[in-house]
Design an enzyme around this catalytic site. Structure first.
Site, mmCIF file in Angstrom:
data_model
loop_
_atom_site.group_PDB
_atom_site.id
_atom_site.type_symbol
_atom_site.label_atom_id
_atom_site.label_comp_id
_atom_site.label_asym_id
_atom_site.label_seq_id
_atom_site.Cartn_x
_atom_site.Cartn_y
_atom_site.Cartn_z
ATOM 1 C CB ALA A 236 -0.904 -0.016 1.233
ATOM 2 N N GLY A 238 -0.019 1.364 -3.272
ATOM 3 C CA GLY A 238 -0.300 0.560 -4.458
ATOM 4 C C GLY A 238 0.160 1.069 -5.809
ATOM 5 C CG ASP A 285 3.576 -9.440 9.832
ATOM 6 O OD1 ASP A 285 4.394 -9.226 8.910
ATOM 7 O OD2 ASP A 285 3.896 -9.564 11.026
ATOM 8 C CG ASP A 305 8.582 0.164 -1.885
ATOM 9 O OD1 ASP A 305 9.715 0.639 -1.758
ATOM 10 O OD2 ASP A 305 7.561 0.861 -2.040
ATOM 11 C CB CYS A 359 11.545 6.436 -0.721
ATOM 12 S SG CYS A 359 10.436 6.281 0.662
HETATM 13 C C1 LIG Z 1 7.020 2.151 1.528
HETATM 14 S S1 LIG Z 1 5.406 1.666 1.829
HETATM 15 C C2 LIG Z 1 4.985 0.773 0.382
HETATM 16 C C3 LIG Z 1 4.668 1.636 -0.801
HETATM 17 C C4 LIG Z 1 4.111 0.838 -1.960
HETATM 18 N N1 LIG Z 1 5.016 -0.190 -2.385
HETATM 19 C C5 LIG Z 1 3.753 1.725 -3.148
HETATM 20 O O1 LIG Z 1 4.521 1.802 -4.097
HETATM 21 O O2 LIG Z 1 2.692 2.343 -3.147
HETATM 22 C C6 LIG Z 1 5.610 0.405 2.986
HETATM 23 C C7 LIG Z 1 4.345 -0.306 3.373
HETATM 24 O O3 LIG Z 1 4.705 -1.461 4.124
HETATM 25 C C8 LIG Z 1 3.653 -1.735 5.010
HETATM 26 N N2 LIG Z 1 4.173 -2.714 6.019
HETATM 27 C C9 LIG Z 1 4.961 -2.468 7.074
HETATM 28 N N3 LIG Z 1 5.239 -3.614 7.710
HETATM 29 C C10 LIG Z 1 4.632 -4.600 7.032
HETATM 30 C C11 LIG Z 1 4.559 -6.011 7.195
HETATM 31 N N4 LIG Z 1 5.171 -6.639 8.204
HETATM 32 N N5 LIG Z 1 3.830 -6.728 6.294
HETATM 33 C C12 LIG Z 1 3.187 -6.107 5.279
HETATM 34 N N6 LIG Z 1 3.234 -4.771 5.083
HETATM 35 C C13 LIG Z 1 3.949 -4.036 5.949
HETATM 36 C C14 LIG Z 1 3.274 -0.377 5.528
HETATM 37 O O4 LIG Z 1 1.969 -0.388 6.056
HETATM 38 C C15 LIG Z 1 3.394 0.482 4.272
HETATM 39 O O5 LIG Z 1 2.145 0.612 3.642
#
Ligand SMILES: C[S@@+](CC[C@H](N)C(=O)[O-])C[C@H]1O[C@@H](n2cnc3c(N)ncnc32)[C@H](O)[C@@H]1O
Length: 466
Positions: A236, A238, A285, A305, A359
């Protein structure tokens, strides 16, 4: 013409290089030339401060009819100028509704920059940093349209198409209503910095995704072919998932995970708008997703990411150039999470290629995490050279670190970014569907004319009246 409308018109004219400030003031039909000139000069002087306040107060999102230049003039008058003093008509009433929020954002900016007077904001605000020079990149969503149709649309709207960029200098030199096709990504359009397309009909219809160039590289480098199974581990909101779906042409499967319900909700909206139909979203998770689960036995591609310090994010750099360096403690915690999640991803049995991106500008979250994961994989994975011609490489803290790619406003005219591409050293013999040859990491070519015709027939109209 009323004062504020005249000032907004002059500001717009100056920005699109229609003439000099003085010339445009004299050419306007506004009688009190001196007053108009002073207002435009002052608004321009505080331009960066006003941009920051207007953006953080969400004024243009809330007031769809308010054009950016007029907003700037009005907010100048309200916060920094002499007040409306009986002028302003319906715009004054509109600004009054946002007065408290705008004032609070100005106060917050001052606290953030450690200054007490409006004048002191100019020290930083009047000198645009490299982050404010980064062009506006726009990815054409090939699930809904194609680059040529989008280009035609902008041309019909009065934008001037300058062809395909041949150098970074071309991108940096963009002004006014000129735009280019990126030299590396055939679906990426490039507009001058500060171009705001949030209200554009093609964006609203999901034909365009407003996405920085560096953030388009992870999906491009993962390059999953149509039909393949992909995991987007931390997905997210996304943007990268929708890019993956476009590369898959909606054929195959994306398993997208995220922990954050709110971000997942906006992701669902984004994916629907973008016409993505090959993605399964899960509020989960990723560390708890079992690599031995039957559902993922065909997953050959993973995009990772994860959450990071965001020290390379343009919005942070715009707020305060050079800011955003996280504390040692926070870095340690983030890096520990990133290492865990990367090592976990590398245990998926059919995995062929994984792209790790952040990032962040911090070595602890980038090269150090990659090096630790390589060591832990005991030779099962190696780094593939990511876009060898890309000018900014990983910091050479270990032998193959130069295979990683970095990006920054100063070196690549993008947000700050880091990418590493992992590939399996040998195809596991137990996985019959695994491709024997390594996928091609070169950028794809520009779309052919024939495709455009087919898509034009199928896609919703991209004419200016959409
Ligand atoms: C940098 S953002 C991702 C951005 C996304 N890839 C985009 O391009 O729109 C990192 C995301 O990792 C999620 N996150 C953090 N820990 C996580 C976990 N253990 N499992 C799944 N998602 C996780 C966060 O909620 C956040 O939305």
């Amino acid at each position: 013409m009323a004062l504020y409308a005249a000032a907004a018109a002059v500001l717009a004219g100056v920005e699109s290089r229609q003439g000099s400030l003085k010339g445009l003031v004299y050419a306007s039909s506004f009688q009190n030339v001196k007053q108009l000139y002073a207002l435009v000069c002052e608004t321009q002087r505080y331009s960066a401060v006003l941009d920051a306040v207007i953006t953080s107060a969400g004024l243009l999102r809330a007031e769809k009819k308010l054009r950016p230049h007029l907003a700037k003039v009005l907010v100048y008058e309200l916060l920094l100028g002499r007040g409306f003093k009986g002028r302003g008509g319906r715009w004054k009433a509109l600004l009054d509704r946002h007065q408290a929020r705008l004032k609070a954002e100005l106060a917050r900016l001052k606290v953030h920059r450690g200054v007490s007077r409006n004048e002191d904001l100019l020290e930083v605000g009047s000198k645009p940093g490299p982050a404010s020079q980064v062009p506006r990149f726009v990815r054409v969503n090939t699930l809904k349209t194609c680059s040529e149709d989008a280009i035609d649309y902008f041309k019909r709207q009065g934008f001037s198409y300058q062809g395909r960029a041949s150098s970074l200098e071309d991108l940096g030199a963009l002004k006014g209503k000129c735009f280019l096709l990126d030299s590396l990504l055939p679906e990426l359009l490039v507009f001058p910095a500060q171009t705001d397309l949030h209200e554009h009909p093609l964006y609203q219809a999901g034909h365009l995704i407003l996405q920085d160039k560096a953030s388009c590289l992870p999906a491009m480098l993962l390059a999953p072919p149509p039909g393949s199974h992909v995991i987007d581990a931390c997905a997210a909101p996304g943007n990268k998932t929708s890019h993956l779906a476009a590369l898959l042409k909606n054929q195959g499967k994306i398993f997208a995970f995220d922990l954050d319900a709110k971000r997942l909700a906006s992701m669902a909206t984004l994916l629907t708008r973008a016409g993505v139909s090959c993605c399964e979203l899960a509020e989960q998770d990723f560390l708890a997703v079992s690599p031995s689960d039957e559902r993922y036995r065909q997953v050959q591609y993973i995009l990772l990411d994860p959450s990071c310090s965001g020290s390379g994010m343009l919005t942070r750099q715009l707020e305060e150039p050079g800011a955003g360096v996280p504390s040692k403690e926070r870095l340690r915690a983030l890096a520990a999470f990133q290492q865990r999640v990367l090592s976990h991803a590398l245990t998926f049995p059919a995995l062929q290629r994984l792209v790790y991106s952040t990032c962040s500008l911090c070595q602890e979250e980038n090269e150090d995490v990659v090096q630790a994961a390589l060591q832990q994989s005991s030779g099962a994975f190696r780094l593939a050279p990511a876009l060898p011609s890309w000018p900014h490489r990983g910091i050479s803290t270990f032998p193959d670190a130069g295979h990683c790619l970095r990006a920054s406003p100063e070196t690549t005219l993008t947000g700050g970014f880091f990418i590493a591409v992992f590939e399996r050293v040998e195809v596991p013999s137990s996985v019959p569907w695994a491709e024997a040859s390594a996928p091609d990491l070169r950028p794809s070519r520009a779309p052919k004319r024939k495709k455009r015709r087919q898509k034009a027939a199928a896609a919703p109209s991209t004419g200016p009246d959409t």
